[in-house]
Motif scaffolding. Structure first.
Motif, short mmCIF file in Angstrom:
data_model
loop_
_atom_site.label_atom_id
_atom_site.label_comp_id
_atom_site.label_asym_id
_atom_site.label_seq_id
_atom_site.Cartn_x
_atom_site.Cartn_y
_atom_site.Cartn_z
N ASN A 537 0.84 -1.19 0.00
CA ASN A 537 0.00 0.00 0.00
C ASN A 537 0.88 1.25 0.00
O ASN A 537 1.83 1.33 0.79
CB ASN A 537 -0.89 0.02 1.23
N ALA A 538 0.56 2.21 -0.83
CA ALA A 538 1.35 3.44 -0.88
C ALA A 538 0.53 4.57 -1.47
O ALA A 538 -0.49 4.36 -2.15
CB ALA A 538 2.63 3.24 -1.69
N LEU A 539 0.98 5.79 -1.19
CA LEU A 539 0.39 7.00 -1.77
C LEU A 539 1.51 7.74 -2.48
O LEU A 539 2.57 8.00 -1.90
CB LEU A 539 -0.21 7.87 -0.66
N VAL A 540 1.31 8.08 -3.77
CA VAL A 540 2.30 8.81 -4.57
C VAL A 540 1.74 10.19 -4.90
O VAL A 540 0.66 10.30 -5.50
CB VAL A 540 2.65 8.04 -5.86
N ILE A 541 2.44 11.23 -4.51
CA ILE A 541 2.02 12.61 -4.80
C ILE A 541 3.10 13.28 -5.64
O ILE A 541 4.27 13.29 -5.27
CB ILE A 541 1.77 13.41 -3.51
N LEU A 542 2.69 13.87 -6.76
CA LEU A 542 3.59 14.60 -7.64
C LEU A 542 3.21 16.07 -7.63
O LEU A 542 2.05 16.42 -7.92
CB LEU A 542 3.53 14.07 -9.07
N THR A 543 4.15 16.93 -7.29
CA THR A 543 3.88 18.36 -7.24
C THR A 543 5.10 19.15 -7.69
O THR A 543 6.24 18.72 -7.47
CB THR A 543 3.48 18.80 -5.82
N ASP A 544 4.87 20.32 -8.31
CA ASP A 544 6.01 21.13 -8.74
C ASP A 544 6.18 22.38 -7.88
O ASP A 544 6.92 23.29 -8.24
CB ASP A 544 5.88 21.52 -10.21
N GLY A 545 5.48 22.43 -6.75
CA GLY A 545 5.61 23.62 -5.91
C GLY A 545 5.32 23.35 -4.46
O GLY A 545 5.06 22.22 -4.05
N VAL A 546 5.36 24.40 -3.68
CA VAL A 546 5.01 24.31 -2.26
C VAL A 546 3.56 24.72 -2.09
O VAL A 546 2.90 25.19 -3.03
CB VAL A 546 5.93 25.23 -1.41
N ASN A 547 3.04 24.56 -0.89
CA ASN A 547 1.64 24.92 -0.62
C ASN A 547 1.41 26.42 -0.85
O ASN A 547 2.15 27.26 -0.34
CB ASN A 547 1.29 24.55 0.82
N GLU A 548 0.37 26.73 -1.63
CA GLU A 548 0.05 28.13 -1.94
C GLU A 548 -1.37 28.50 -1.52
O GLU A 548 -1.88 29.56 -1.88
CB GLU A 548 0.21 28.38 -3.44
N ASP A 549 -2.03 27.63 -0.76
CA ASP A 549 -3.39 27.89 -0.33
C ASP A 549 -3.36 28.50 1.07
O ASP A 549 -3.11 27.80 2.06
CB ASP A 549 -4.18 26.58 -0.31
N PRO A 550 -3.61 29.80 1.21
CA PRO A 550 -3.52 30.46 2.53
C PRO A 550 -4.57 29.97 3.51
O PRO A 550 -4.41 30.13 4.73
CB PRO A 550 -3.71 31.94 2.20
N GLY A 551 -5.63 29.34 3.00
CA GLY A 551 -6.69 28.88 3.90
C GLY A 551 -6.52 27.44 4.35
O GLY A 551 -7.40 26.89 5.02
N SER A 552 -5.40 26.82 3.99
CA SER A 552 -5.22 25.41 4.32
C SER A 552 -4.65 25.26 5.72
O SER A 552 -4.27 26.23 6.37
CB SER A 552 -4.28 24.76 3.31
N ILE A 553 -4.55 24.01 6.15
CA ILE A 553 -3.88 23.72 7.42
C ILE A 553 -2.41 24.10 7.31
O ILE A 553 -1.86 24.22 6.20
CB ILE A 553 -4.03 22.23 7.79
N SER A 554 -1.77 24.23 8.44
CA SER A 554 -0.35 24.56 8.45
C SER A 554 0.49 23.30 8.24
O SER A 554 -0.01 22.17 8.37
CB SER A 554 0.04 25.21 9.78
N ARG A 555 1.76 23.52 7.95
CA ARG A 555 2.66 22.38 7.77
C ARG A 555 2.78 21.58 9.06
O ARG A 555 2.77 20.35 9.05
CB ARG A 555 4.04 22.83 7.31
N SER A 556 2.91 22.26 10.19
CA SER A 556 3.07 21.56 11.46
C SER A 556 1.84 20.71 11.76
O SER A 556 1.96 19.58 12.27
CB SER A 556 3.35 22.55 12.59
#
Length: 623
Positions: A537-556
């Motif tokens: 079982n695994a999850l693969v995420i591909l992204t070309d940037g960092v989080n840019e959604d100001p309304g999202s949860i924080s990294r911590s």
């Protein structure tokens, strides 16, 4: 008057030899380049020369400046300081004791050489060599060294340098220093006589794919192998097979099918795969479907089997005409900075004994090749080889680390059915062109994902999400194809068909930002909640940037939640791939690390395919 040799090998009437300055040289890769090192000098008598690895089995990876001085005058050879001759009263009083871990196939030969060294009072700088050899599978030693724990061995002789490369590639592992290669053995296919005759041995020759095709059909001899994740023999053969099938139409699909069939007849180790041979002379043992009539084996393994088997149970050996990869037995110092000067020099002294006539005779007696330019007919015949089998052909170019990793990744996801959800970034930046190409990041990402999809079998479960910011109402993500078995049908289309269409339809969102944190948490919750026992079982995420959604949860908050969700009893590693030169690898590593997964960065989306396979292989080995 001729000098009279003394009992300990010294000669009378010979002045002390001139001592040359000592140097320490270590190899860089397999180029033979050397660097002078300052701490430990090399033992007297230590010498080697670089040789082309394709034409000479015992290629030398270390260039040595010898301290051996031979003075020839009136037919009399001078003695040397250290080396074979001792100027002490009793070298046994000050013996250098070394522990060497060696692959089980080469361990008996090394023990014989160590016994010979004791009998002959062979010395290193006046100290006897007290060598103790322990047989340990190379994968077990590799795992121990990768842990970084202090080792109880001073030297290591695995069956192939791919193990050494795996250790040296990890900065956290115990340091190993390859000094040279002591022998070699080609990998081929050993077959019981009745089956070999049906395949036309020895007159008919095959490529690797032809051999596999001739033995993987239902009505043909059954082919077994040692697990490529634990056996260099199995991995080298698998790499040749996957490399050959990749060149034909639908090669990835054929490779996966071949690996799947081969995996059904896999043993844990080289010694265990030999135990799957029939125990009667018919070579069939009707009623026992677990018995194999053909095995992927090294020449040396076939030699050892044949020299101890009854005449009607000996094996015949096919050497593929498109090249037999070689086991190359690197002699390796372990944690060299911790070795004392005497230990370091004595270990290298022992290696040189294996190059001298007595040492080479011991190795050949145990079925190893010493020189591919002068192949021993005795070894080949005893191993089951015979003309016109191409046993004298030079070894193919060694497989690159990337090729080995891809083959092993393919094997991992083939042997253990996978359940993987893929999450792809479709933010606006994915429309940017790949440097040096007219294609966008998204175009190359889609092509790479489609290539990866062909690697999976119908039993694997794959799904697809995409994400940006506020993509579906307040949600940053959308489930495009729920995770399901690739072979399952829904109407006219299979899950594979639906995924192929969904991958091809991926397009960047104009002006779309990257809603990474909310998407990652939601996808990981779904992956852990739908965990399937017995699958990878695994999850693969591909992204070309960092989080840019100001309304999202924080990294911590994300990291805290991921750690709570991660369950070692039901592992679901997150594999996060940062795509593009501006992507943040450290961010990917930090997020993935919270789940026991791994973060990666690729400069070009074209690298995604190989990175996914490598990451899956690494995560699969840890689970």
């Amino acid at each position: 008057m001729r000098d009279r040799p003394l009992g300990d090998g010294r000669r009378t009437g010979v002045p002390p030899p001139r001592v040359l300055p000592y140097v320490r040289l270590t190899a860089h890769g397999s180029t033979g380049r050397a660097t002078v090192m300052g701490r430990h000098s090399l033992p007297d008598g230590y010498g080697a020369g670089g040789v082309d690895p394709r034409t000479r089995a015992r290629r030398r990876t270390v260039a040595i400046a010898t301290a051996l001085v031979l003075t020839v005058a009136a037919g009399t050879a001078a003695a040397v300081r250290g080396g074979l001759l001792s100027f002490g009263s009793s070298c046994q009083d000050h013996a250098v004791r070394l522990k060497i871990a060696a692959s089980p196939d080469v361990a008996p030969a090394l023990r014989a050489a160590a016994d010979e060294a004791r009998r002959k009072n062979i010395t290193s700088d006046g100290h006897c060599l007290d060598i103790h050899v322990t047989a340990r599978d190379a994968y077990q030693v590799t795992e121990s060294l990768l842990s970084g724990r202090k080792s109880d061995i001073q030297a290591w002789v695995p069956d192939a340098d791919l193990w050494v490369r795996r250790v040296t590639a990890d900065a956290r592992a115990t340091q190993v220093t390859q000094a040279g290669n002591i022998a070699s053995s080609p990998v081929g296919m050993a077959v019981v006589p009745t089956a070999a005759k049906s395949l036309g041995w020895p007159d008919k020759t095959y490529t690797w794919t032809e051999l596999a095709g001739a033995t993987l059909r239902e009505d043909r001899p059954k082919l077994g192998t040692a697990d490529p994740s634990r056996s260099a023999t199995g991995l080298l053969a698998l790499t040749r097979l996957t490399g050959a099938t990749a060149k034909v139409k639908e090669g990835d699909t054929r490779t996966a099918a071949m690996a799947k069939a081969l995996s059904q007849r896999t043993a844990d180790s080289d010694s265990q795969v030999l135990e799957t041979l029939p125990r009667d002379s018919s070579g069939t043992e009707q009623g026992d479907p677990k018995r194999n009539q053909a095995l992927i084996l090294s020449e040396q393994a076939a030699f050892t089997h044949n020299t101890s088997a009854d005449s009607d149970l000996k094996l015949d050996l096919f050497y593929p005409k498109d090249g037999s990869p070689r086991l190359d037995y690197p002699f390796t110092l372990v944690d060299q900075p911790r070795l004392s000067t005497d230990e370091s020099r004595a270990a290298l002294r022992f290696m040189t004994l294996l190059e001298q006539p007595k040492g080479t005779r011991i190795l050949q007696k145990h079925g190893f090749r010493i020189d591919d330019e002068d192949v021993s007919a005795t070894v080949v015949t005893a191993a089951g080889g015979r003309s016109p089998q191409p046993y004298e052909e030079p070894a193919p170019e060694p497989a690159s680390e990337k090729t080995l990793q891809e083959s092993l990744g393919t094997w991992t996801i083939t042997v253990q059915s996978a359940r993987i959800t893929t999450v792809v970034d479709i933010s606006a930046s994915m429309s940017e062109a790949v440097p040096g190409s007219s294609r966008s990041r998204m175009d190359v990402t889609k092509a790479s994902l489609l290539q990866t999809l062909t690697t999976f079998t119908p039993d694997d479960e794959i799904g697809l999400w995409n994400f940006s910011a506020k993509l579906d109402g307040d949600k940053d993500y959308r489930v495009l194809v729920p995770t399901g078995r690739l072979g399952d049908r829904g109407g006219r289309d299979t899950q594979r068909d639906r995924l192929s269409a969904a991958f091809s339809a991926l397009e960047p969102v104009r002006g779309g930002a990257t809603g990474l944190y909310d998407t990652t948490l939601a996808a990981y919750k779904a992956a852990t909640a739908s965990y399937v026992k017995g699958k990878f079982n695994a999850l693969v995420i591909l992204t070309d940037g960092v989080n840019e959604d100001p309304g999202s949860i924080s990294r911590s908050t994300l990291l805290t939640q991921l750690r709570k969700l991660a369950d070692p009893r039901h592992p679901v590693p997150l594999i996060m791939i940062a795509v593009g030169p501006e992507a943040h690898r450290q961010e990917a590593e930090r997020i993935a690390g919270a789940t026991g997964g791994s973060g990666h960065q690729v400069d070009s989306p074209a690298q995604i395919h190989s990175v996914i396979l490598k990451a899956i292989m690494e995560a699969g080995n840890q689970s």
